[in-house]
Design a protein around this motif. Structure first.
Motif, PDB file in Angstrom:
ATOM      1  N   THR A  16       0.688  -1.316   0.234  1.00 36.96           N
ATOM      2  CA  THR A  16      -0.320   0.190  -0.006  1.00 36.96           C
ATOM      3  C   THR A  16       0.784   0.976   0.095  1.00 36.96           C
ATOM      4  O   THR A  16       0.325   2.673  -1.006  1.00 36.96           O
ATOM      5  CB  THR A  16      -1.506  -0.171   1.683  1.00 36.96           C
ATOM      6  N   SER A  17       1.732   1.869   0.916  1.00 34.56           N
ATOM      7  CA  SER A  17       2.936   2.802   0.472  1.00 34.56           C
ATOM      8  C   SER A  17       3.781   2.468  -0.594  1.00 34.56           C
ATOM      9  O   SER A  17       3.567   4.130  -1.384  1.00 34.56           O
ATOM     10  CB  SER A  17       3.530   2.262   2.142  1.00 34.56           C
ATOM     11  N   ALA A  18       3.885   1.322  -1.766  1.00 31.61           N
ATOM     12  CA  ALA A  18       4.723   1.988  -2.598  1.00 31.61           C
ATOM     13  C   ALA A  18       3.051   2.257  -3.594  1.00 31.61           C
ATOM     14  O   ALA A  18       3.864   3.069  -4.403  1.00 31.61           O
ATOM     15  CB  ALA A  18       5.310   0.708  -2.928  1.00 31.61           C
ATOM     16  N   GLN A  19       2.071   1.759  -3.359  1.00 32.80           N
ATOM     17  CA  GLN A  19       1.140   2.610  -3.982  1.00 32.80           C
ATOM     18  C   GLN A  19       0.992   4.100  -4.418  1.00 32.80           C
ATOM     19  O   GLN A  19       0.170   4.693  -5.411  1.00 32.80           O
ATOM     20  CB  GLN A  19      -0.818   1.075  -4.175  1.00 32.80           C
ATOM     21  N   GLU A  20       0.885   4.303  -2.982  1.00 29.56           N
ATOM     22  CA  GLU A  20       0.358   5.804  -2.603  1.00 29.56           C
ATOM     23  C   GLU A  20       1.515   6.000  -2.925  1.00 29.56           C
ATOM     24  O   GLU A  20       1.326   7.884  -2.355  1.00 29.56           O
ATOM     25  CB  GLU A  20       0.333   5.475  -1.099  1.00 29.56           C
ATOM     26  N   PHE A  21       2.901   5.382  -2.683  1.00 32.81           N
ATOM     27  CA  PHE A  21       3.902   7.283  -3.155  1.00 32.81           C
ATOM     28  C   PHE A  21       3.834   7.970  -4.418  1.00 32.81           C
ATOM     29  O   PHE A  21       3.528   7.112  -5.232  1.00 32.81           O
ATOM     30  CB  PHE A  21       5.361   5.904  -2.947  1.00 32.81           C
ATOM     31  N   PRO A  22       4.041   9.002  -3.747  1.00 31.39           N
ATOM     32  CA  PRO A  22       4.728   9.822  -2.975  1.00 31.39           C
ATOM     33  C   PRO A  22       3.575  10.432  -2.244  1.00 31.39           C
ATOM     34  O   PRO A  22       2.661  10.752  -3.312  1.00 31.39           O
ATOM     35  CB  PRO A  22       6.317  10.654  -3.550  1.00 31.39           C
ATOM     36  N   GLN A  23       3.900  10.943  -0.735  1.00 29.34           N
ATOM     37  CA  GLN A  23       3.110  10.898   0.059  1.00 29.34           C
ATOM     38  C   GLN A  23       3.918  12.916   0.539  1.00 29.34           C
ATOM     39  O   GLN A  23       2.328  13.045   1.468  1.00 29.34           O
ATOM     40  CB  GLN A  23       2.831  10.426   1.561  1.00 29.34           C
ATOM     41  N   ARG A  24       4.638  12.446  -0.020  1.00 26.97           N
ATOM     42  CA  ARG A  24       5.277  14.016   0.704  1.00 26.97           C
ATOM     43  C   ARG A  24       6.166  14.410  -0.463  1.00 26.97           C
ATOM     44  O   ARG A  24       6.489  13.871  -0.783  1.00 26.97           O
ATOM     45  CB  ARG A  24       6.341  14.358   2.329  1.00 26.97           C
ATOM     46  N   PRO A  25       6.895  15.605  -0.227  1.00 27.95           N
ATOM     47  CA  PRO A  25       7.625  16.467  -1.460  1.00 27.95           C
ATOM     48  C   PRO A  25       8.860  15.323  -2.124  1.00 27.95           C
ATOM     49  O   PRO A  25       9.215  14.448  -0.469  1.00 27.95           O
ATOM     50  CB  PRO A  25       8.175  17.292  -0.640  1.00 27.95           C
ATOM     51  N   VAL A  26       9.293  15.224  -3.321  1.00 25.86           N
ATOM     52  CA  VAL A  26      10.105  14.564  -3.230  1.00 25.86           C
ATOM     53  C   VAL A  26      11.624  15.457  -3.533  1.00 25.86           C
ATOM     54  O   VAL A  26      10.846  16.942  -4.314  1.00 25.86           O
ATOM     55  CB  VAL A  26       9.809  13.853  -4.752  1.00 25.86           C
ATOM     56  N   LYS A  27      12.677  14.889  -3.461  1.00 30.04           N
ATOM     57  CA  LYS A  27      14.262  16.322  -3.935  1.00 30.04           C
ATOM     58  C   LYS A  27      14.545  15.079  -4.887  1.00 30.04           C
ATOM     59  O   LYS A  27      14.926  14.623  -4.804  1.00 30.04           O
ATOM     60  CB  LYS A  27      14.864  16.502  -2.574  1.00 30.04           C
ATOM     61  N   ILE A  28      15.489  15.898  -6.348  1.00 31.62           N
ATOM     62  CA  ILE A  28      16.250  14.967  -7.211  1.00 31.62           C
ATOM     63  C   ILE A  28      17.488  16.213  -6.853  1.00 31.62           C
ATOM     64  O   ILE A  28      17.577  16.628  -6.820  1.00 31.62           O
ATOM     65  CB  ILE A  28      15.503  15.596  -8.708  1.00 31.62           C
ATOM     66  N   VAL A  29      18.527  14.955  -6.441  1.00 30.25           N
ATOM     67  CA  VAL A  29      19.803  15.853  -6.830  1.00 30.25           C
ATOM     68  C   VAL A  29      20.414  15.834  -7.554  1.00 30.25           C
ATOM     69  O   VAL A  29      20.481  14.435  -8.258  1.00 30.25           O
ATOM     70  CB  VAL A  29      20.743  15.333  -5.938  1.00 30.25           C
ATOM     71  N   THR A  30      21.062  16.877  -8.423  1.00 29.46           N
ATOM     72  CA  THR A  30      21.834  17.227  -9.746  1.00 29.46           C
ATOM     73  C   THR A  30      23.150  17.132  -9.161  1.00 29.46           C
ATOM     74  O   THR A  30      22.933  18.194  -8.601  1.00 29.46           O
ATOM     75  CB  THR A  30      20.921  17.818 -10.206  1.00 29.46           C
ATOM     76  N   PRO A  31      24.190  16.341 -10.314  1.00 31.38           N
ATOM     77  CA  PRO A  31      25.705  17.079  -9.887  1.00 31.38           C
ATOM     78  C   PRO A  31      25.804  18.719 -10.292  1.00 31.38           C
ATOM     79  O   PRO A  31      27.216  18.987 -11.068  1.00 31.38           O
ATOM     80  CB  PRO A  31      26.424  15.423 -10.230  1.00 31.38           C
ATOM     81  N   TYR A  32      25.042  19.069 -11.033  1.00 27.83           N
ATOM     82  CA  TYR A  32      25.708  20.494 -11.753  1.00 27.83           C
ATOM     83  C   TYR A  32      24.834  22.005 -11.298  1.00 27.83           C
ATOM     84  O   TYR A  32      23.658  21.419 -10.705  1.00 27.83           O
ATOM     85  CB  TYR A  32      25.663  19.478 -13.559  1.00 27.83           C
ATOM     86  N   ALA A  33      25.907  22.702 -11.329  1.00 26.64           N
ATOM     87  CA  ALA A  33      25.091  24.007 -10.936  1.00 26.64           C
ATOM     88  C   ALA A  33      23.247  24.025 -11.540  1.00 26.64           C
ATOM     89  O   ALA A  33      23.544  23.964 -12.192  1.00 26.64           O
ATOM     90  CB  ALA A  33      26.406  24.956 -11.055  1.00 26.64           C
ATOM     91  N   ALA A  34      22.974  25.330 -10.824  1.00 23.72           N
ATOM     92  CA  ALA A  34      21.609  25.821 -12.094  1.00 23.72           C
ATOM     93  C   ALA A  34      22.142  26.321 -13.279  1.00 23.72           C
ATOM     94  O   ALA A  34      22.928  26.620 -13.248  1.00 23.72           O
ATOM     95  CB  ALA A  34      21.595  27.640 -10.926  1.00 23.72           C
ATOM     96  N   GLY A  35      21.217  25.989 -14.257  1.00 24.85           N
ATOM     97  CA  GLY A  35      21.792  27.057 -15.430  1.00 24.85           C
ATOM     98  C   GLY A  35      22.679  26.183 -15.922  1.00 24.85           C
ATOM     99  O   GLY A  35      22.760  24.303 -15.893  1.00 24.85           O
TER     100      GLY A  35
END
Length: 336
Positions: A34-53
Motif C-alpha cells: 500500500t505504501s508503494a502504491q501511494e508513493f509519494p505522500q510528501r515532497p520528493v527531492k532530485i539531487v543533480t551534480p550540476y550547477a543551476a543553468g
C-alpha cells in the motif's frame, strides 16, 4: 513482489503455532504494498551534480515539473555540483532508501571505481538502485580556428606526421571526454598532448584563443561557437549525427567504430529502496519521457530523451565501469 511474499507466508502458516506471527507478517507485507502504491505522500527531492543553468539542469527541472504534475506532489531540484558529480552521488547514497531522495546520475560516476578504487565513498552499482535511463548528450571533437584541417582524416594525418606536437583540451582530468580521447588516440594511432581544464568554458576559451589545437566538448556547449566559425567540427560520438550539427559526421562514419557511447543521464535511488517504489518511479519516468513536447524542448538543448528498464541501466553502468576502469589503469590516469 507482494504475491511472492504472501506465498511464502502461506507456506509458513502450515507450521504449528505460527498463526500470530503469520498475521503480523501478512499485515506488514500488505502495508508495504500500500505504501508503494501511494508513493509519494510528501515532497520528493532530485539531487543533480550540476550547477543551476545549462542543459543538464534544465532537463532535471523539466522532469521534476512533470513528475510533480503526475504525482500531485512537490518535486524539487537540489544542485550539488563539484568533484565530477561525486558530492551529489555520495549525499544520495547516504539518504534514506524510501524513494524521497533521487539522484540524476551520469556516466561520469562510472569513473569512480577506476579513479579511486577502495578509497571511493560509494560504489556506482552497489550504493544505488538504478531506475531508468533519462537521456544522452553527444560529444564533439573540434579543431581550433586556423588549424589547417577540414575533417577528422586531415587531423589524423597531421597528427601522425608529427607525433606529440598537437594538443587537445578536455573539461578535466579523468573526465569522460578525456577517456574518450584516450580511446580515440589508440584507435587512430596518434599521440596528442592532453591539456585539462576545470569545465567546458575555459577549454573553449583556450581553443578559440589558439592555445590548444583541438578540444572535446559536449554538443550543446559547442553549437554557437561552430555556427560562429570559431570552432571547426571534426566528429561527434554516438550512433547518429547530432541534430544541431547535421553536417558533422560521427566517428563511425569517419572510420573509427567503437565511439557510439555518449554522455548519459540516469535516475538512481539509494540502495535497498523497495522494489515497488523503484518500479513506480520507473513507470512514471517512462510516461513523461515519451511526451513529444518535453522531447522537443530537450532536443533544443542537444539532449535526446530515452527511458529504460532498471536492468538495462545497470548493464550500461557496468559496461562503462569496465571500459573506463581499463583505460584508467592502462594510461595510469590519476586525479588530485
Amino acid at each position: 513482489m507482494l504475491s511472492t511474499i504472501l506465498s511464502f507466508i502461506r507456506r509458513l502458516a502450515r507450521r504449528p503455532g505460527a498463526a500470530a506471527g503469520i498475521a503480523l507478517l501478512t499485515c506488514a507485507a500488505q502495508a508495504g504494498a500500500t505504501s508503494a502504491q501511494e508513493f509519494p505522500q510528501r515532497p520528493v527531492k532530485i539531487v543533480t551534480p550540476y550547477a543551476a543553468g545549462g542543459a543538464s539542469d534544465a532537463m532535471t527541472r523539466q522532469i521534476a515539473e512533470h513528475l510533480s504534475k503526475l504525482w500531485q506532489q512537490s518535486v524539487v531540484v537540489e544542485n550539488k555540483p563539484g568533484a565530477s558529480g561525486t558530492i551529489a552521488a555520495e549525499s544520495v547514497a547516504r539518504a534514506a532508501p524510501d524513494g524521497y531522495t533521487m539522484l540524476m546520475g551520469t556516466n561520469a560516476l562510472m569513473l569512480v571505481p577506476g579513479l579511486f578504487g577502495d578509497k571511493a565513498a560509494f560504489d556506482p552499482i552497489k550504493s544505488f538502485e538504478p531506475v531508468s535511463l533519462v537521456g544522452t548528450i553527444p560529444f564533439l571533437f573540434a579543431a581550433a580556428p586556423g588549424t589547417p584541417v577540414k575533417n577528422l582524416a586531415d587531423f589524423v594525418a597531421m597528427a601522425k606526421a608529427e607525433p606529440g606536437k598537437y594538443s587537445y583540451a578536455s573539461f578535466g582530468t579523468g573526465s569522460t571526454g578525456h577517456l574518450l580521447m584516450e580511446l580515440f588516440q589508440d584507435a587512430a594511432g596518434i599521440k596528442l598532448i592532453h591539456v585539462p581544464y576545470k569545465g567546458e568554458a575555459p577549454a573553449i576559451t583556450q581553443a578559440i584563443g589558439g592555445h590548444v589545437q583541438t578540444l572535446i566538448i559536449s554538443v550543446p556547449g559547442s553549437v554557437s561557437h561552430v555556427t560562429a566559425g570559431k570552432l571547426i567540427p571534426l566528429a561527434v560520438n554516438g550512433p547518429t549525427r547530432a541534430r544541431q550539427l547535421p553536417d558533422t559526421p560521427t566517428f563511425g562514419e569517419s572510420g573509427y567504430k567503437g565511439f557510439e557511447p555518449m554522455s548519459w543521464f540516469g535516475m538512481m535511488l539509494p540502495a535497498k529502496t523497495p522494489p515497488a517504489v523503484v518500479q513506480k518511479v520507473n513507470q512514471s519516468l517512462k510516461q513523461i519521457l515519451a511526451e513529444p513536447g518535453l522531447n522537443s524542448r530537450m532536443a533544443d538543448y542537444g539532449i535526446m530523451l530515452n527511458s529504460s528498464t532498471p536492468e538495462a541501466l545497470t548493464v550500461m553502468m557496468q559496461h562503462d565501469i569496465d571500459t573506463f576502469t581499463k583505460v584508467i589503469r592502462e594510461k595510469n590516469i590519476k586525479v588530485d
